[in-house]
Design a protein around this motif. Structure first.
Motif, PDB file in Angstrom:
ATOM      1  N   PRO A  21       0.840  -1.201   0.000  1.00 11.77           N
ATOM      2  CA  PRO A  21       0.000   0.000   0.000  1.00 11.77           C
ATOM      3  C   PRO A  21       0.875   1.250   0.000  1.00 11.77           C
ATOM      4  CG  PRO A  21       0.019  -1.015   2.167  1.00 11.77           C
ATOM      5  CD  PRO A  21       0.727  -1.966   1.256  1.00 11.77           C
ATOM      6  N   LEU A  22       0.310   2.369  -0.467  1.00 13.76           N
ATOM      7  CA  LEU A  22       1.049   3.621  -0.420  1.00 13.76           C
ATOM      8  C   LEU A  22       1.380   3.975   1.025  1.00 13.76           C
ATOM      9  CD1 LEU A  22       0.153   3.824  -3.384  1.00 13.76           C
ATOM     10  CD2 LEU A  22      -0.276   6.255  -2.993  1.00 13.76           C
ATOM     11  N   PRO A  23       2.518   4.626   1.272  1.00 11.32           N
ATOM     12  CA  PRO A  23       2.878   5.009   2.647  1.00 11.32           C
ATOM     13  C   PRO A  23       1.845   5.963   3.243  1.00 11.32           C
ATOM     14  CG  PRO A  23       4.745   5.289   1.144  1.00 11.32           C
ATOM     15  CD  PRO A  23       3.552   5.026   0.290  1.00 11.32           C
ATOM     16  N   GLN A  24       1.614   5.821   4.530  1.00  8.48           N
ATOM     17  CA  GLN A  24       0.780   6.762   5.273  1.00  8.48           C
ATOM     18  C   GLN A  24       1.678   7.886   5.786  1.00  8.48           C
ATOM     19  OE1 GLN A  24      -2.730   6.433   5.657  1.00  8.48           O
ATOM     20  NE2 GLN A  24      -2.241   4.978   4.010  1.00  8.48           N
ATOM     21  N   LEU A  25       1.265   9.131   5.533  1.00  5.96           N
ATOM     22  CA  LEU A  25       2.114  10.262   5.873  1.00  5.96           C
ATOM     23  C   LEU A  25       1.986  10.627   7.345  1.00  5.96           C
ATOM     24  CD1 LEU A  25       1.621  12.630   2.800  1.00  5.96           C
ATOM     25  CD2 LEU A  25       3.383  10.894   3.181  1.00  5.96           C
ATOM     26  N   ALA A  26       3.127  10.828   7.985  1.00 11.08           N
ATOM     27  CA  ALA A  26       3.168  11.396   9.330  1.00 11.08           C
ATOM     28  C   ALA A  26       3.206  12.915   9.212  1.00 11.08           C
ATOM     29  CB  ALA A  26       4.394  10.886  10.071  1.00 11.08           C
ATOM     30  N   SER A  27       3.022  13.592  10.321  1.00  5.00           N
ATOM     31  CA  SER A  27       3.081  15.045  10.324  1.00  5.00           C
ATOM     32  C   SER A  27       4.445  15.513   9.806  1.00  5.00           C
ATOM     33  CB  SER A  27       2.860  15.576  11.740  1.00  5.00           C
ATOM     34  OG  SER A  27       2.996  16.977  11.781  1.00  5.00           O
ATOM     35  N   GLY A  28       4.422  16.481   8.913  1.00  2.00           N
ATOM     36  CA  GLY A  28       5.662  17.027   8.373  1.00  2.00           C
ATOM     37  C   GLY A  28       6.233  16.266   7.198  1.00  2.00           C
ATOM     38  N   GLU A  29       5.515  15.247   6.747  1.00  2.00           N
ATOM     39  CA  GLU A  29       5.998  14.456   5.617  1.00  2.00           C
ATOM     40  C   GLU A  29       5.241  14.776   4.334  1.00  2.00           C
ATOM     41  OE1 GLU A  29       7.768  10.379   7.596  1.00  2.00           O
ATOM     42  OE2 GLU A  29       5.715  10.341   6.817  1.00  2.00           O
ATOM     43  N   VAL A  30       5.906  14.498   3.209  1.00  2.97           N
ATOM     44  CA  VAL A  30       5.276  14.593   1.893  1.00  2.97           C
ATOM     45  C   VAL A  30       5.394  13.242   1.199  1.00  2.97           C
ATOM     46  CG1 VAL A  30       5.647  17.072   1.619  1.00  2.97           C
ATOM     47  CG2 VAL A  30       7.406  15.470   0.830  1.00  2.97           C
ATOM     48  N   LEU A  31       4.499  13.018   0.246  1.00  6.21           N
ATOM     49  CA  LEU A  31       4.537  11.789  -0.542  1.00  6.21           C
ATOM     50  C   LEU A  31       5.187  12.105  -1.884  1.00  6.21           C
ATOM     51  CD1 LEU A  31       3.695   8.792  -0.610  1.00  6.21           C
ATOM     52  CD2 LEU A  31       1.587   9.521  -1.775  1.00  6.21           C
ATOM     53  N   ILE A  32       6.203  11.354  -2.213  1.00  3.68           N
ATOM     54  CA  ILE A  32       6.944  11.547  -3.460  1.00  3.68           C
ATOM     55  C   ILE A  32       6.670  10.380  -4.396  1.00  3.68           C
ATOM     56  CG2 ILE A  32       9.254  11.696  -4.483  1.00  3.68           C
ATOM     57  CD1 ILE A  32      10.199  13.004  -1.887  1.00  3.68           C
ATOM     58  N   ARG A  33       6.271  10.700  -5.620  1.00  2.04           N
ATOM     59  CA  ARG A  33       6.215   9.678  -6.674  1.00  2.04           C
ATOM     60  C   ARG A  33       7.639   9.519  -7.179  1.00  2.04           C
ATOM     61  NH1 ARG A  33       3.731   9.950 -12.800  1.00  2.04           N
ATOM     62  NH2 ARG A  33       3.554   7.693 -13.124  1.00  2.04           N
ATOM     63  N   VAL A  34       8.223   8.379  -6.879  1.00  5.07           N
ATOM     64  CA  VAL A  34       9.659   8.194  -7.063  1.00  5.07           C
ATOM     65  C   VAL A  34       9.993   7.978  -8.536  1.00  5.07           C
ATOM     66  CG1 VAL A  34      11.645   6.765  -6.461  1.00  5.07           C
ATOM     67  CG2 VAL A  34       9.885   7.251  -4.739  1.00  5.07           C
ATOM     68  N   HIS A  35      10.884   8.817  -9.044  1.00  6.12           N
ATOM     69  CA  HIS A  35      11.421   8.613 -10.393  1.00  6.12           C
ATOM     70  C   HIS A  35      12.670   7.728 -10.343  1.00  6.12           C
ATOM     71  CE1 HIS A  35       9.434  12.375 -12.413  1.00  6.12           C
ATOM     72  NE2 HIS A  35       8.640  11.795 -11.530  1.00  6.12           N
ATOM     73  N   ALA A  36      13.507   7.940  -9.341  1.00 13.02           N
ATOM     74  CA  ALA A  36      14.752   7.189  -9.229  1.00 13.02           C
ATOM     75  C   ALA A  36      15.173   7.133  -7.763  1.00 13.02           C
ATOM     76  CB  ALA A  36      15.849   7.830 -10.071  1.00 13.02           C
ATOM     77  N   ALA A  37      15.974   6.119  -7.445  1.00 18.38           N
ATOM     78  CA  ALA A  37      16.474   5.933  -6.078  1.00 18.38           C
ATOM     79  C   ALA A  37      17.923   5.490  -6.129  1.00 18.38           C
ATOM     80  CB  ALA A  37      15.635   4.899  -5.338  1.00 18.38           C
ATOM     81  N   GLY A  38      18.689   5.891  -5.117  1.00 17.13           N
ATOM     82  CA  GLY A  38      20.077   5.483  -5.036  1.00 17.13           C
ATOM     83  C   GLY A  38      20.237   4.165  -4.300  1.00 17.13           C
ATOM     84  N   VAL A  39      21.278   3.424  -4.669  1.00 20.54           N
ATOM     85  CA  VAL A  39      21.661   2.194  -3.983  1.00 20.54           C
ATOM     86  C   VAL A  39      22.932   2.505  -3.206  1.00 20.54           C
ATOM     87  CG1 VAL A  39      22.411  -0.206  -4.272  1.00 20.54           C
ATOM     88  CG2 VAL A  39      20.646   0.758  -5.779  1.00 20.54           C
ATOM     89  N   ASN A  40      22.927   2.225  -1.907  1.00 20.19           N
ATOM     90  CA  ASN A  40      24.051   2.595  -1.056  1.00 20.19           C
ATOM     91  C   ASN A  40      24.491   1.421  -0.189  1.00 20.19           C
ATOM     92  OD1 ASN A  40      24.369   5.665  -1.447  1.00 20.19           O
ATOM     93  ND2 ASN A  40      22.162   5.420  -1.146  1.00 20.19           N
ATOM     94  N   ARG A  41      25.727   1.505   0.314  1.00 19.21           N
ATOM     95  CA  ARG A  41      26.265   0.430   1.137  1.00 19.21           C
ATOM     96  C   ARG A  41      25.388   0.115   2.354  1.00 19.21           C
ATOM     97  NH1 ARG A  41      30.090  -3.148  -0.479  1.00 19.21           N
ATOM     98  NH2 ARG A  41      31.107  -1.409  -1.522  1.00 19.21           N
ATOM     99  N   PRO A  42      24.774   1.116   3.023  1.00 21.02           N
ATOM    100  CA  PRO A  42      23.877   0.769   4.130  1.00 21.02           C
ATOM    101  C   PRO A  42      22.702  -0.115   3.716  1.00 21.02           C
ATOM    102  CG  PRO A  42      24.498   3.072   4.270  1.00 21.02           C
ATOM    103  CD  PRO A  42      25.013   2.570   2.955  1.00 21.02           C
TER     104      PRO A  42
END
Length: 329
Positions: A21-42
């Motif tokens: 399901p789409l994320p539920q927003l907490a106070s102070g958050e925005v919903l982003i339709r993701v175009h791209a994401a980074g892959v990182n060691r963490p």
């Protein structure tokens, strides 16, 4: 939405495409339709079960995204719905939609694509926080970057060089050492065939480096103590070489040396918001002027996240590995 979840701890194959399901927003958050994401060691460490998810964060991997704001309270913000932003997040980036704290969003720099912008937040926030805020790189200070062709490394080299510092960087081959130099390092050092302590001491007239950005730790720490200038600082951000080290504390005392360590993911929004503000003021203009550029090694589709992780574990890449989430049309 489509997303990549970690079915269980293990190899890259445990990354599986799923429906969430789409994320539920907490106070102070925005919903982003993701175009791209980074892959990182963490992300790799999380997949292996070595990097616990902070309380309240998404269990989906992914610490940085870029895309379009589609929902959230923007009434006291410079952004509006439809704006393209990049954002640092605590998790959830490997998905078609991601919740992000509004204060951790930055505009996509002029001239950059969403894919390029998505490669910025995790490494830029980390480098600024550790090299400039914690280790106080300033004035005529010199910087040694361990792992100069990693995502962190290419960011640290470019950022420090663009701000006027002499930079040295280690890498695992002559080809990678020359890549560090092309990014702005005065000298790339092949750690397999050269001693970085000797090289840095020679290049600095025996003084040593003022700041060392270290993601290795282990037995590197003792060598880095010998490589530091008086009043030098080590900024430790990862433990790829091991969590234990033997130190000459006499040198630490006599030469006023400092070792600091930090992880960014669990820090509060206000802390990261302050970094975002400084990046927009100090670094975004350098990106838009072409003095700092994204370095993307290879891009995979969202469903190819396992291949992206397998590539990262080879350590053959120079720069960032990315996921293109929204198909390019």
């Amino acid at each position: 939405m489509r997303a990549i979840e970690i079915k269980q701890s293990g190899g890259p194959e445990v990354l599986q495409l799923c429906e969430r399901p789409l994320p539920q927003l907490a106070s102070g958050e925005v919903l982003i339709r993701v175009h791209a994401a980074g892959v990182n060691r963490p992300d790799v460490l999380q997949r292996l079960g070595h990097y616990p998810v902070p309380a309240g964060a998404s269990d989906l991997p992914g610490l940085e995204v870029a895309g379009e704001i589609v929902d959230g309270d923007l009434s006291r913000s410079p952004f509006k719905k439809g704006d393209l932003v990049c954002a640092l997040v605590q998790g959830g980036g490997y998905a078609e939609y991601c919740a992000a704290p509004l204060q951790q969003c930055l505009p996509v720099p002029a001239g950059l694509s969403a894919l390029e912008a998505a490669s910025l937040p995790e490494t830029f926030f980390t480098v600024w926080s550790n090299v400039f805020d914690r280790a106080h790189l300033s004035g005529a200070d010199t910087l040694l970057v361990q792992g100069g062709t990693s995502g962190i490394g290419v960011t640290a080299i470019q950022m420090a060089a663009a701000l006027g510092h002499r930079v040295f960087a280690t890498a695992g081959s002559d080809e990678k050492a020359r890549a560090c130099e092309a990014l702005g390092a005065e000298r790339g050092i092949n750690y397999r065939t050269e001693d970085f302590v000797t090289v840095v001491k020679e290049l600095t007239g025996g003084k040593g480096a003022d700041v060392i950005l270290d993601m290795v730790a282990g037995d590197y720490i003792a060598r880095e103590i010998n490589c530091l200038a008086d009043d030098g600082r080590i900024a430790l951000i990862a433990l790829l070489g091991g969590a234990k080290a033997t130190l000459d504390l006499g040198q630490v005392l006599r030469r006023r040396l400092s070792i600091s360590g930090s992880t960014l993911r669990p820090r509060p929004v206000a802390f990261k918001a302050a970094i975002a503000w400084r990046l927009q003021e100090k670094v975004w203009p350098l990106i838009e002027a072409g003095q700092i550029r994204p370095v993307i090694f290879r891009t995979f589709g969202l469903e190819q996240a396992a291949q992206a992780h397998a590539l990262m574990e080879t350590s053959t890449h120079i720069g960032k590995i990315m996921l293109q989430v929204l198909p390019i049309v």
